[in-house]
Design an enzyme around this catalytic site. Structure first.
Site, PDB file in Angstrom:
ATOM      1  N   GLY A  27       0.831  -1.202   0.000  1.00 13.01           N
ATOM      2  CA  GLY A  27       0.000   0.000   0.000  1.00 13.01           C
ATOM      3  C   GLY A  27       0.861   1.245   0.000  1.00 13.01           C
ATOM      4  N   HIS A  75      -3.965   1.245   7.822  1.00 16.27           N
ATOM      5  CA  HIS A  75      -2.615   1.827   7.769  1.00 16.27           C
ATOM      6  C   HIS A  75      -2.579   3.012   6.790  1.00 16.27           C
ATOM      7  CE1 HIS A  75       1.950   1.279   7.597  1.00 16.27           C
ATOM      8  NE2 HIS A  75       1.711   2.089   6.583  1.00 16.27           N
ATOM      9  N   GLU A  76      -3.154   2.819   5.599  1.00 15.78           N
ATOM     10  CA  GLU A  76      -3.120   3.881   4.583  1.00 15.78           C
ATOM     11  C   GLU A  76      -4.006   5.057   4.992  1.00 15.78           C
ATOM     12  OE1 GLU A  76      -0.759   3.746   2.553  1.00 15.78           O
ATOM     13  OE2 GLU A  76      -0.337   1.648   2.956  1.00 15.78           O
ATOM     14  N   CYS A 126       6.215  -0.283   6.628  1.00 13.06           N
ATOM     15  CA  CYS A 126       5.818   0.891   5.855  1.00 13.06           C
ATOM     16  C   CYS A 126       6.995   1.295   4.973  1.00 13.06           C
ATOM     17  CB  CYS A 126       5.469   2.018   6.827  1.00 13.06           C
ATOM     18  SG  CYS A 126       4.996   3.546   6.019  1.00 13.06           S
ATOM     19  N   LEU A 127       6.717   1.641   3.708  1.00 12.83           N
ATOM     20  CA  LEU A 127       7.795   2.041   2.805  1.00 12.83           C
ATOM     21  C   LEU A 127       8.486   3.313   3.298  1.00 12.83           C
ATOM     22  CD1 LEU A 127       6.228   1.305  -0.704  1.00 12.83           C
ATOM     23  CD2 LEU A 127       7.784  -0.127   0.633  1.00 12.83           C
ATOM     24  N   HIS A 165      -2.179   7.313   7.264  1.00 10.82           N
ATOM     25  CA  HIS A 165      -1.240   8.207   6.569  1.00 10.82           C
ATOM     26  C   HIS A 165      -1.929   9.525   6.194  1.00 10.82           C
ATOM     27  CE1 HIS A 165       2.578   6.220   5.985  1.00 10.82           C
ATOM     28  NE2 HIS A 165       2.020   5.108   5.541  1.00 10.82           N
ATOM     29  N   GLN A 214       3.022   9.954   0.920  1.00  9.14           N
ATOM     30  CA  GLN A 214       4.335   9.296   0.959  1.00  9.14           C
ATOM     31  C   GLN A 214       5.204   9.643  -0.246  1.00  9.14           C
ATOM     32  OE1 GLN A 214       2.520   5.290   1.978  1.00  9.14           O
ATOM     33  NE2 GLN A 214       4.527   5.126   2.920  1.00  9.14           N
TER      34      GLN A 214
HETATM   35 NI    NI Z   1       2.876   3.185   5.316  1.00  9.66          NI
END
Ligand code: NI
Length: 176
Positions: free
Chosen positions: A46, A133-134, A91-92, A137, A51
């Site tokens: 995701g 999670h997204e 997480c990226l 963000h 991000q």
């Molecule tokens: Ni993330």
């Protein structure tokens, strides 16, 4: 299509709240294409627009192990959630790290698709976790705030899981 640079923890933009999308322009479509390209390039499941440095309420998700299609959600709102699961999350924007987070096991999310048409979707397990999670963000929240216990190195956790699998295999062999 182009790869975009993923912002990492410590970058103040990740703490900002993203703005509602009011129309999908050619630039928005390009952003969405780039988000998918970046997501696949980094082997993620995701990615949210913030991000890649764009404060718009857009998330791209592809948890395709269970055959789900990739999905883009514009202005997503979690309408219902229930159950509980605890599992490792990453997480990226926090490369190389992981930690255990409690999330609902089931969610219903309302959102707009790329044609600005209202949609809703149900998600369980990993998919539910990813939606939560997204959406966090978009509120400027990272999972690291919610981790139960310490943040760990992914390598350490993977090694430990491998050791546990080996022990299990040994136990099964001895029983035979
Ligand atoms: Ni993330």
């Amino acid at each position: 299509m182009a790869l975009r640079q993923v912002r990492e923890m410590g970058d103040p933009i990740l703490e900002k709240k993203s703005r509602e999308v009011t129309q999908v322009t050619e630039r928005t479509k390009e952003l969405i294409d780039d988000m998918f390209e970046t997501l696949y390039d980094q082997n993620g499941v995701g990615l949210s627009a913030v991000q890649v440095g764009v404060l718009k309420r857009i998330v791209t998700i592809d948890v395709s192990d269970d055959g789900d299609e990739p999905v883009v959600m514009i202005n997503p709102v979690i309408r219902e959630s229930d159950g509980e699961q605890e599992g490792y999350e990453g997480c990226l924007s926090v490369p190389g790290k992981t930690g255990k987070v409690k999330r609902p096991n089931h969610v219903i999310v309302d959102y707009l698709d790329e044609d600005m048409q209202p949609q809703s979707m149900e998600g369980d397990d990993v998919f539910a976790r990813c939606i939560c999670h997204e959406c966090d963000h978009l509120e400027g929240k990272l999972y690291v705030e919610m981790v139960d216990g310490p943040l760990q190195d992914i390598e350490d956790v993977e090694e430990e899981q491998e050791r546990q699998r080996k022990r299990k295999r040994l136990r099964i062999k001895r029983k035979r």
